[in-house]
Design a protein around this motif. Structure first.
Motif, PDB file in Angstrom:
ATOM      1  N   SER A  33     -22.215 -68.464-108.099  1.00  0.00           N
ATOM      2  CA  SER A  33     -22.869 -69.596-107.440  1.00  0.00           C
ATOM      3  C   SER A  33     -23.783 -69.144-106.306  1.00  0.00           C
ATOM      4  CB  SER A  33     -21.812 -70.557-106.888  1.00  0.00           C
ATOM      5  OG  SER A  33     -21.084 -69.956-105.824  1.00  0.00           O
ATOM      6  N   LEU A  34     -23.522 -67.965-105.746  1.00  0.00           N
ATOM      7  CA  LEU A  34     -24.376 -67.461-104.676  1.00  0.00           C
ATOM      8  C   LEU A  34     -25.723 -66.994-105.189  1.00  0.00           C
ATOM      9  CD1 LEU A  34     -21.787 -65.402-102.600  1.00  0.00           C
ATOM     10  CD2 LEU A  34     -22.689 -67.669-102.082  1.00  0.00           C
ATOM     11  N   ASN A  35     -25.758 -66.525-106.423  1.00  0.00           N
ATOM     12  CA  ASN A  35     -27.009 -66.023-106.991  1.00  0.00           C
ATOM     13  C   ASN A  35     -27.807 -67.203-107.530  1.00  0.00           C
ATOM     14  OD1 ASN A  35     -29.064 -64.524-107.997  1.00  0.00           O
ATOM     15  ND2 ASN A  35     -27.837 -63.362-109.473  1.00  0.00           N
ATOM     16  N   ARG A  36     -28.704 -67.723-106.722  1.00  0.00           N
ATOM     17  CA  ARG A  36     -29.480 -68.907-107.085  1.00  0.00           C
ATOM     18  C   ARG A  36     -30.816 -68.563-107.723  1.00  0.00           C
ATOM     19  NH1 ARG A  36     -29.670 -71.478-101.290  1.00  0.00           N
ATOM     20  NH2 ARG A  36     -30.052 -69.266-100.868  1.00  0.00           N
ATOM     21  N   GLY A  37     -30.975 -67.315-108.138  1.00  0.00           N
ATOM     22  CA  GLY A  37     -32.232 -66.921-108.745  1.00  0.00           C
ATOM     23  C   GLY A  37     -33.289 -66.647-107.679  1.00  0.00           C
ATOM     24  N   LEU A  38     -34.547 -66.720-108.083  1.00  0.00           N
ATOM     25  CA  LEU A  38     -35.646 -66.451-107.167  1.00  0.00           C
ATOM     26  C   LEU A  38     -35.826 -67.628-106.217  1.00  0.00           C
ATOM     27  CD1 LEU A  38     -38.247 -64.831-109.584  1.00  0.00           C
ATOM     28  CD2 LEU A  38     -37.055 -63.705-107.707  1.00  0.00           C
ATOM     29  N   GLN A  39     -35.693 -67.359-104.937  1.00  0.00           N
ATOM     30  CA  GLN A  39     -35.914 -68.362-103.902  1.00  0.00           C
ATOM     31  C   GLN A  39     -37.059 -67.871-103.016  1.00  0.00           C
ATOM     32  OE1 GLN A  39     -34.258 -71.329-103.721  1.00  0.00           O
ATOM     33  NE2 GLN A  39     -33.110 -70.786-105.561  1.00  0.00           N
ATOM     34  N   CYS A  62     -26.834 -63.275-102.679  1.00  0.00           N
ATOM     35  CA  CYS A  62     -27.681 -64.455-102.866  1.00  0.00           C
ATOM     36  C   CYS A  62     -29.163 -64.130-102.853  1.00  0.00           C
ATOM     37  CB  CYS A  62     -27.380 -65.496-101.788  1.00  0.00           C
ATOM     38  SG  CYS A  62     -27.866 -64.988-100.114  1.00  0.00           S
ATOM     39  N   GLY A  63     -29.558 -62.943-102.387  1.00  0.00           N
ATOM     40  CA  GLY A  63     -30.970 -62.583-102.355  1.00  0.00           C
ATOM     41  C   GLY A  63     -31.717 -63.118-101.157  1.00  0.00           C
ATOM     42  N   GLY A  64     -31.022 -63.782-100.233  1.00  0.00           N
ATOM     43  CA  GLY A  64     -31.686 -64.303 -99.039  1.00  0.00           C
ATOM     44  C   GLY A  64     -32.220 -63.182 -98.166  1.00  0.00           C
ATOM     45  N   GLU A  65     -33.376 -63.418 -97.574  1.00  0.00           N
ATOM     46  CA  GLU A  65     -33.991 -62.386 -96.748  1.00  0.00           C
ATOM     47  C   GLU A  65     -33.181 -62.159 -95.481  1.00  0.00           C
ATOM     48  OE1 GLU A  65     -38.058 -63.067 -95.947  1.00  0.00           O
ATOM     49  OE2 GLU A  65     -38.656 -63.195 -98.049  1.00  0.00           O
ATOM     50  N   LYS A  66     -33.161 -60.906 -95.029  1.00  0.00           N
ATOM     51  CA  LYS A  66     -32.426 -60.544 -93.831  1.00  0.00           C
ATOM     52  C   LYS A  66     -33.139 -61.103 -92.608  1.00  0.00           C
ATOM     53  CE  LYS A  66     -32.641 -56.306 -92.490  1.00  0.00           C
ATOM     54  NZ  LYS A  66     -32.461 -54.851 -92.430  1.00  0.00           N
ATOM     55  N   LEU A  67     -32.366 -61.747 -91.737  1.00  0.00           N
ATOM     56  CA  LEU A  67     -32.903 -62.320 -90.514  1.00  0.00           C
ATOM     57  C   LEU A  67     -32.423 -61.500 -89.327  1.00  0.00           C
ATOM     58  CD1 LEU A  67     -32.300 -66.127 -91.213  1.00  0.00           C
ATOM     59  CD2 LEU A  67     -34.348 -64.781 -91.672  1.00  0.00           C
TER      60      LEU A  67
END
Length: 239
Positions: free
Chosen positions: A69-75, A203-208
């Motif tokens: 569920s964390l892997n939402r594809g390309l965001q 999840c592929g979210g960018e590092k902040l």
């Protein structure tokens, strides 16, 4: 009550007191002769820490479901989504058949009185470009759906084998190839970010990067002096 001084010792099994505290009975001969348990040697490794994780409360299937569920594809962020989609759209609009689909269908000019009876949701490449430039698309799938709708409408209204039908079929195939190539490039970029630590591996979210705010004092005694972190400061007037 504690025994008075000079009295006989308490019988076995009873509790003895001295100075208001319990006195432990002397060990018996059998207890003294009993071998003492070995004391474990201190381990040379790091001390074990208390485990506060809840992962042991879940089954393997639940953990796999959560990770999936964390892997939402390309965001993609809106700016990048706009740039990437415009690259694909410009190729379609510059195609030799692009002029047919660059503008909305005018049923009056083209003599198509039943067009809106057959086509419930008209779409064209020019409208898609305006929506892209205005930031109306939130995902790649929304952009892809509108482009497919443009050609599907043409193939639905025009009979199979007609000139417009064949143009729409060719353009749809062209878009499918270009879109798939774009997705492969984006996936390769995302995989590289995850490997380099620039994005979350799940999840592929960018590092902040978190930067704590810096405050300065504007008082007359310390003009523009930086306030140290975790210090107390007061606000008053124009300061």
């Amino acid at each position: 009550a504690p025994p008075r001084p000079g009295t006989a010792p308490p019988p076995p099994g009873s509790v003895a007191y001295a100075n208001g505290q319990v006195v432990a009975p002397p060990p018996t001969a059998a207890a003294a002769a009993a071998p003492k348990p070995p004391v474990p040697a201190a381990s040379k490794g790091p001390k074990p820490q208390e485990d506060h994780t809840l992962i042991n409360c879940f089954t393997i299937a639940q953990i796999e479901t959560h990770i999936a569920s964390l892997n939402r594809g390309l965001q993609l962020p809106p700016a990048k989504l706009k740039v990437k989609c415009l690259e694909v759209l410009k190729v379609l609009q510059g195609h030799q058949h692009g002029w047919v689909f660059n503008s909305p269908v005018d049923p009056v000019e083209l003599g198509l009185p039943d067009y809106f009876q057959v086509i419930k949701r008209p779409m064209d490449l020019g409208t898609i470009r305006k929506r892209l430039e205005n930031g109306c698309y939130r995902s790649l799938e929304e952009f892809e759906a509108d482009v497919h709708l443009t050609f599907d409408n043409a193939m639905l209204y025009n009979p199979e084998g007609s000139v417009v039908y064949n143009m729409a079929d060719e353009m749809k195939s062209k878009f499918g190839g270009d879109y798939d190539a774009m997705i492969r490039r984006l996936n390769a970029e995302e995989d590289e970010k995850r490997k380099n630590g620039d994005a979350c591996a799940l999840c592929g979210g960018e590092k902040l990067l978190f930067e704590p705010p810096v405050f300065y004092c504007n008082g007359p005694s310390c003009p523009s002096k930086r306030i140290r972190r975790n210090s107390y400061y007061y606000v008053g007037g124009n300061n």
